[in-house]
Design a protein around this motif. Structure first.
Motif, PDB file in Angstrom:
ATOM      1  N   GLY A   8      -4.911 -19.731 -23.944  1.00 38.07           N
ATOM      2  CA  GLY A   8      -5.731 -19.342 -22.747  1.00 38.07           C
ATOM      3  C   GLY A   8      -6.083 -17.409 -22.104  1.00 38.07           C
ATOM      4  O   GLY A   8      -6.185 -17.788 -21.017  1.00 38.07           O
ATOM      5  N   ARG A   9      -5.762 -16.644 -23.067  1.00 36.96           N
ATOM      6  CA  ARG A   9      -6.048 -15.963 -22.585  1.00 36.96           C
ATOM      7  C   ARG A   9      -7.210 -15.622 -23.523  1.00 36.96           C
ATOM      8  O   ARG A   9      -7.195 -13.626 -23.607  1.00 36.96           O
ATOM      9  N   ASN A  10      -7.951 -16.027 -24.507  1.00 37.63           N
ATOM     10  CA  ASN A  10      -9.206 -15.208 -25.092  1.00 37.63           C
ATOM     11  C   ASN A  10     -10.351 -15.324 -24.855  1.00 37.63           C
ATOM     12  O   ASN A  10     -10.962 -15.863 -23.167  1.00 37.63           O
TER      13      ASN A  10
ATOM     14  N   GLN B 260      -6.677  -6.759 -25.009  1.00 36.40           N
ATOM     15  CA  GLN B 260      -6.889  -6.732 -23.898  1.00 36.40           C
ATOM     16  C   GLN B 260      -8.262  -7.525 -24.057  1.00 36.40           C
ATOM     17  O   GLN B 260      -9.083  -7.539 -24.466  1.00 36.40           O
ATOM     18  N   ALA B 261      -8.433  -8.660 -22.060  1.00 38.23           N
ATOM     19  CA  ALA B 261      -9.396  -8.709 -21.650  1.00 38.23           C
ATOM     20  C   ALA B 261      -9.996  -8.206 -19.834  1.00 38.23           C
ATOM     21  O   ALA B 261      -8.874  -8.450 -19.672  1.00 38.23           O
TER      22      ALA B 261
ATOM     23  N   ALA C 198      -3.511  -9.301 -21.191  1.00 41.97           N
ATOM     24  CA  ALA C 198      -3.617  -9.232 -23.092  1.00 41.97           C
ATOM     25  C   ALA C 198      -2.402 -10.187 -23.270  1.00 41.97           C
ATOM     26  O   ALA C 198      -2.081 -10.938 -22.586  1.00 41.97           O
ATOM     27  N   GLY C 199      -3.458 -10.856 -24.431  1.00 41.06           N
ATOM     28  CA  GLY C 199      -2.369 -11.482 -25.247  1.00 41.06           C
ATOM     29  C   GLY C 199      -1.634 -10.589 -26.383  1.00 41.06           C
ATOM     30  O   GLY C 199      -2.411  -9.886 -26.852  1.00 41.06           O
TER      31      GLY C 199
ATOM     32  N   PHE D  27      -9.757 -18.017 -32.145  1.00 34.75           N
ATOM     33  CA  PHE D  27      -9.875 -19.152 -31.077  1.00 34.75           C
ATOM     34  C   PHE D  27     -10.652 -19.833 -31.746  1.00 34.75           C
ATOM     35  O   PHE D  27     -10.905 -21.457 -31.933  1.00 34.75           O
ATOM     36  N   LYS D  28     -12.679 -19.756 -32.516  1.00 37.06           N
ATOM     37  CA  LYS D  28     -13.255 -19.676 -32.953  1.00 37.06           C
ATOM     38  C   LYS D  28     -12.599 -20.533 -34.348  1.00 37.06           C
ATOM     39  O   LYS D  28     -13.409 -21.936 -34.735  1.00 37.06           O
ATOM     40  N   ALA D  29     -11.473 -20.569 -35.072  1.00 35.94           N
ATOM     41  CA  ALA D  29     -10.812 -21.397 -36.227  1.00 35.94           C
ATOM     42  C   ALA D  29      -9.812 -21.835 -35.366  1.00 35.94           C
ATOM     43  O   ALA D  29      -9.572 -23.299 -36.341  1.00 35.94           O
ATOM     44  N   ILE D  30      -9.794 -22.443 -34.257  1.00 38.69           N
ATOM     45  CA  ILE D  30      -8.704 -23.951 -34.616  1.00 38.69           C
ATOM     46  C   ILE D  30      -9.125 -25.101 -35.056  1.00 38.69           C
ATOM     47  O   ILE D  30      -8.665 -25.464 -35.329  1.00 38.69           O
ATOM     48  N   PRO D  31     -10.278 -25.577 -34.220  1.00 41.81           N
ATOM     49  CA  PRO D  31     -10.484 -27.036 -35.476  1.00 41.81           C
ATOM     50  C   PRO D  31     -10.716 -26.525 -36.693  1.00 41.81           C
ATOM     51  O   PRO D  31      -9.305 -27.410 -37.482  1.00 41.81           O
TER      52      PRO D  31
END
Ligand SMILES: Cc1cc2nc3c(=O)[nH]c(=O)nc-3n(C[C@H](O)[C@H](O)[C@H](O)COP(=O)(O)OP(=O)(O)OC[C@H]3O[C@@H](n4cnc5c(N)ncnc54)[C@H](O)[C@@H]3O)c2cc1C
Length: 415
Positions: free
Chosen positions: A73-75, A259-260, A336-337, A368-372
Motif C-alpha cells: 500500500g506504499r509503493n 520513500q515516495a 516510506a516503506g 509490486f510488479k511481481a505480486i501475481p
C-alpha cells in the motif's frame, strides 16, 4: 457476490448501503495446512493460488496490521517486465501477463493502465547501456523500443530541453506494456478472491515467535494464540530478517526505507511512467491526478517508515531537472516503506534453513510488479515442496555459490 454493472444498479436502489464486506474476519483455527505470514500482495496472492490452483483451502494469512499496510500500500505502482537476465525477464514477464488478466480473473478492477514506461538516457554511456539492455530484451522475447532524442521529445513535450540542462536527455528505452495499477485494489482483489475460496484472512495478528518440534517449525505464536500448520510461508518484505532471526537463521537481506510522495492533483499532464537514469527519480500521474514521485533508497538500514529529508530533496531536485514546470506544484503527502534488499536485486523464493518454513522475500524496491508471479510460484513451492521452473534460480544457494543474477541496473534503481 460478483461485481457488475447490474450489481451497481441494484445497490443504487438502496443508496449503496448494503454492499457486503470484501472478506470475512474469522476466528483463527488451531490448525491449518498452510499459514502465510504477511498480508501484503505476495502473501495474499500466494493464498489465492494455493486455494485455486492447488486445492489447498485450509490456509490462513496472518497480518500484524491491516491488509496492504506494508509496502503493497506504499509503493508507486509501476509495472514493467524489462529486466536484463533471462531468469528475471521470463519471471517478470509472466507476472505482467498475469496482471493483464487479473481484473477479469479476480472480478475486481485493479485499474491497470499500460501507458508505457520510459527510461531516459542522458549521456553516450547511458545510451550504450540502454542499447545493450534493448538487445537483452530482444533475446528474451520482451517488448521494448530504443527511442531517439526527438522521439522522446514527442512523447514528453514538457521535458526540459534547455541547452543548459544539467542532464540533457539523449534518448530512452520504452516498454509500451509497462504502466501502473492501483496498489490497494491488487491487495483487496486477491484478499476477496482468496476469502471466497475459503482462506482465513486474520488482521491485527502479529507472529511473535515460532513453535518447533525438533528441527521442524510446526506453528506460530500470536496474540490470538498458537496456530499450527504443515507448512509456513514468510512474505513479510522488510521484516524478513526479523522473523528469520526468530526462526534461528540469518538472511542476506538488508532493510532500508524507500520513500515516495505525491503532489496535489492536476489535470492530465504526464501520460507515461518516466524514469531518469541520471538521478534515479521517477514519476507517473495517478488517475486522481496526483503526480506520484519516487527515487532511490535512504542509504542506511532502517525500520522507520518515514524516510529522511535529504533523500526527498534529491528526488525532487531530480524531478524538477526533468520537468521545471512541476516546480509550482505543492507536495501533498510523503511516506516510506521498509524494503528487503539483497545483493543482486533478485528475489528469494526458497525453502528456508528451518524445515517447514519457506521464504518469499528479497523484492527490494520492485516487488509490486511481481505480486501475481511471486504468489504463483510461491504457492507452487508451498504446495509441492519443489521450486516452480520460473523461480528455480531464485534460491538462497546462489549467495553461497556466487551464481548471482545481478539485476542492479534493471531492478536496483528505484522501482
Ligand atoms: C515507496 C515505495 C515505492 C515502491 N515502488 C514500487 C513500484 O513502483 N513498482 C514495484 O514493482 N515495486 C515497488 N515497490 C516495492 C513493492 O512495494 C514491494 O516489493 C512489494 O509491495 C512487496 O510486497 P510484499 O507482499 O512482499 O510485502 P508487504 O506489502 O510489505 O507485506 C508484508 C506484510 O507483512 C506484515 N508483517 C511484517 N511482520 C509481520 C509479523 N511478524 N506478523 C504478521 N505480519 C507481519 C507487514 O505488516 C506487511 O503488511 C516500492 C516500495 C516502496 C516502499
Amino acid at each position: 457476490m460478483r461485481f457488475s454493472a447490474l450489481a451497481i444498479a441494484r445497490h443504487a436502489l438502496t443508496g449503496h448501503a448494503h454492499w457486503p464486506p470484501l472478506w470475512r474476519s474469522p476466528t483463527p483455527q488451531p490448525r491449518y495446512d498452510v499459514i502465510i505470514i504477511g498480508g501484503g500482495g505476495h502473501g495474499l496472492a500466494t493464498a489465492y493460488y494455493l486455494a485455486t490452483l492447488h486445492g489447498i483451502r485450509r490456509v490462513a494469512v496472518l497480518e500484524k496490521g491491516w491488509l496492504g499496510g506494508g509496502n503493497t500500500g506504499r509503493n508507486t505502482t509501476v509495472l514493467r517486465s524489462n529486466y536484463f537476465y533471462p531468469e528475471s525477464a521470463h519471471f517478470y514477464d509472466f507476472s505482467l501477463r498475469l496482471y493483464e488478466e487479473l481484473a477479469t480473473e479476480l472480478n475486481f478492477n485493479i485499474m491497470l493502465s499500460q501507458r508505457g514506461q520510459l527510461t531516459l538516457g542522458h549521456s553516450t554511456h547511458q545510451m550504450e547501456m540502454l542499447a545493450r539492455w534493448m538487445n537483452a530484451l530482444q533475446l528474451n522475447g520482451i517488448d521494448g523500443e530504443l527511442l531517439t532524442q526527438a522521439q522522446v521529445r514527442e512523447l514528453l513535450p514538457q521535458l526540459n530541453d534547455s541547452p543548459r540542462a544539467r542532464y540533457p536527455v539523449r534518448g530512452g528505452l520504452l516498454q509500451r506494456r509497462g504502466g501502473i495499477a492501483r496498489h490497494d485494489a491488487v491487495a483487496w482483489g486477491y484478499a476477496r478472491a482468496a476469502d471466497a475460496n475459503g482462506v482465513d484472512i486474520i488482521q491485527n495478528c502479529e507472529v511473535l515467535d515460532f513453535m518447533r518440534e525438533g528441527e521442524r517449525i510446526v506453528g506460530v505464536r500470536t496474540p490470538l494464540g498458537e496456530l499450527r500448520a504443515e507448512r509456513i510461508g514468510l512474505a513479510v518484505a522488510g521484516h524478513s530478517s526479523v522473523l528469520a532471526a526468530k526462526a534461528g537463521f540469518r538472511l542476506p537481506v538488508t532493510s532500508y526505507a524507500l520513500q515516495a510522495c505525491v503532489t496535489e492533483p492536476i489535470k492530465p499532464a504526464l501520460e507515461r511512467v518516466v524514469l531518469s537514469m541520471a538521478t534515479g527519480t521517477y514519476v507517473n500521474q495517478s488517475d486522481k491526478g496526483e503526480l506520484v514521485i519516487g527515487g532511490g533508497l535512504d542509504l542506511y538500514p532502517s525500520y522507520g517508515q518515514r524516510g529522511n529529508l535529504p533523500t526527498l530533496q534529491a528526488v525532487i531536485a531530480g524531478l524538477l531537472e526533468l520537468f521545471p514546470t512541476f516546480s509550482r506544484l505543492r507536495l501533498l503527502r510523503q511516506w516510506a516503506g521498509i524494503v528487503d534488499v539483497v545483493h543482486d536485486s533478485t528475489p528469494i523464493i526458497d525453502r528456508s534453513p528451518a524445515r517447514g518454513l519457506y521464504l518469499n522475500c528479497g523484492w527490494g524496491t520492485g516487488g509490486f510488479k511481481a505480486i501475481p508471479g511471486g504468489g504463483y510460484v510461491f504457492a507452487h513451492l508451498l504446495a509441492t515442496d519443489t521450486p516452480h521452473p520460473l523461480a528455480r534460480a531464485f534460491t538462497l544457494h546462489r549467495f553461497r555459490s556466487g551464481a548471482l543474477i545481478d539485476e542492479a541496473a534493471a531492478a536496483g534503481i528505484s522501482h
